[in-house]
Design a protein around this motif. Sequence first.
Motif: not given
Length: 620
Positions: A442-471
Motif C-alpha cells: 500500500l502506497i509504497f509501490n511503483a504505481r503510486f510513485a509514478t502518479y506522484l511524478v505526474a502530480i509533481a510536474i502538474l503542480g509545478g506548472i500550476v505554481a509557476v503558471g500563476e506567477r508567470h503565465a500570460s492571460e
Amino acid sequence: MANPQDELARLNSEVASLTARIYRLEQRVGVELPPQSVTPTPEAKKVPPSPPAIPAFLEATPVPPLQASAFSARSTRAPEELESQIGKLWLNRIGICAILIGVSYFIKYAFDNGWIGPSGKITLGVLAGIGLVLWSDRFRSKGYAVFSYSLKAVGIGTLYLSLWGAFQVYHLVPSAVAFVAMIVVTASTIALALTQDAEILAAFAMIGGFSTPVLLSSGQNHEAVLFCYSALLDLAILGMVIFKPWRRLLMGSFIGTAILYVGWFSEYYTKDQRVLTVIFTTLFGGIFAGIPLLTPLTKSRWQSGFSITLTLLPLCNAAAIFLALFAMYDDERVTLTWYALALGAAYLVLGNQFKRRAEGDADLVQAINLLHIAIAIAFITIAIPLKLNEHWITIGWLVESAVLLFVAVRTQTSFLRYFAGATLALGIARLLFYDNFNVQTLIFNARFATYLVAIAILGGIVAVGERHASEGEMPFVRAAGVWLNMLALTALTLEASSYFDRQLTTWYQTHAPGAYGSLQQIEFARNFSYSAIWLAYGGGLMMFGFWKRSAFVRWQALVLIAFTIGKVFIYDTSALQQGYRIVSFIALGAVLMAISYVYHRDWLKLSAHASENSTEGTSA
C-alpha cells in the motif's frame, strides 16, 4: 479702377499656374498631356504672386479637370491591360495545354494502333521529358519563373516515369541501368537547382531521389545498396543546405529516409542482419544530429520565432534512433540500456558543441543547447532502470516534458511548449491506459510513485503558471490544476482498490471467513473507502481553496463533493451494510456542515464583494 492691362496679366499668370499644377498632377498618375498651351507673358512674370479670387469659369465647372482626365485615362487603359493579359498570358497557357492534350491524344492513338512499340514509347517519354526541361528555360529567361518550374516538374516527372516503365513495365533495361539513369536525373535536377538558385527544383530532386528505390524495387533484399544510396542522398541535401538557405528540405529528407527505413525493416529485417542495421541506424542518426552543427543557426524565414527544423528535427531524430534500437533489442534490455546511455552522452556532447558556436542567433544557440540537454536527460532517465520495468518509460516521458517546458519558458519558444504539452499528455495517457502495475504494498509501490511524478510536474506548472503565465496561457494552467486533482484521486482510489483486491485474493485462497470476515464485508469496506477518500479529498481541497482564496479550486471541491453526495444517497444506501451506511451519512453531513459554516462566517468576504458589485450595477 484697376488698369485693364494689369488685370489681363494677373489673369494670365493665374491660368498658367493652374495649368502647370494640373500638368504635374496628370504626369504623376501616368496621363500624357500636350505641352502647356498657356505661358506667362513677360508682363505677367513681373507681377508678384498673390492669392486671387477663383475665376468664375472655374467655379462653374462641375468636374475638376484632373478627375475627368484621370478617369478617362484609366478607363481607356484598363481594357488595354486586360487585352494584353489575355493575349500574353492566358492564350499562351491555353495554347500550351491544348498542344499537350493534342500530343497526348496522338500518342495514345499511336499506341492503340501499334505504331509505336515499347522502345519507341520509352524513347518518346525520355525525349519529351528532356524537351520540357529545356523548353522551360525559355520562359524563365522571360520572367515567367513559376510557369517555367511547373514545366520542369512535368518534364522531370516524365523522365522518372519513363525510366520506371523501361524497367518495371517493359523490362527493356536491367535495374542497375535504370537506377543509374535515375541518379543522373536527380543529380541534374540538383545542379539546376544550384545554378538557378531555385529551392523548388531541389525539392523536385529530393522527391525523385527518394522515389527511385520505390519505383525500381525488385522485391529482393538489398539493404546495403538501399541504405548507402539513402545516406548519400541525405548528405547531398545537407551539402546544399550548408550553402543555400533551404533548411526546410532537411525535414523532407528525414521523412523520406524514415519511410524507406520502415518499409525495408517491416519487410526484410531479420536478427542476423542486426549488426549492419545498427550501423546504418547510427549513420542516419549522426547525419541528422549534425544538422545544427553544420547549418547556419538563423531563425526561420517563413514564420516568427525559432526554426522548426532546428528544434523539431533533433527531437524526432532522437526518438527515431531509440525506437529503431528498441525494435531490434526488445528482448535484450541490458544492451538497450547501454545504447540509451550512449545516446544520452552523445547528446550532451552535441549540446556542449553548440555552446561554442560564436556565430548565429544567441537565443537560438541557447535553445538548441538546452534542447539537447533535455534529450540527454530523457535518455538517461529511461536508460538507468530500463531493464527493471517498462513504467520507467512513462516516468521518462513525464520528466522529459518537464525539462522541455523549462527550456521553452527560459528561451520563450512557443513550439517547445506545445511539444512539452504533447509529451506530458502522452505520459499521462500511458500511465492511465497502458501501464500495468503489479502492486503488492500500500502506497509504497511503483504505481503510486509514478502518479506522484505526474502530480509533481502538474503542480509545478500550476505554481509557476500563476506567477508567470500570460492571460492566453491561463486556461492551460487551470487545466493542469484539474488534471492534478484527477490524478491524485485516481491514485488514492486505485490504492484502495488494490488493497481490497489483495484481501479478496486471500479470502478466495484460504476460504477462511475468520481471516477478514465474509466476502460481502470486504465489498462493503471497498465501497465505503471510495466515498471516504473522495469526501476527505473534497474537504481538503475546499480548505485549500479557502486558504488560497481561489474560487477555481473551491468550485472543483464543490463538484467533487456533489459527486460524492450522489454516490452516498444513490449507491451507498442500497449497497452498504448498515454500519457503513451510518458512517457514510454522518461523515458526509459533518463535512457539509463544516463547509457551510465557513461560508456563513463569510471568511472570504464574498457577501461584501457581491454587495459592491450590485451597488456598482445599480449606480451604473
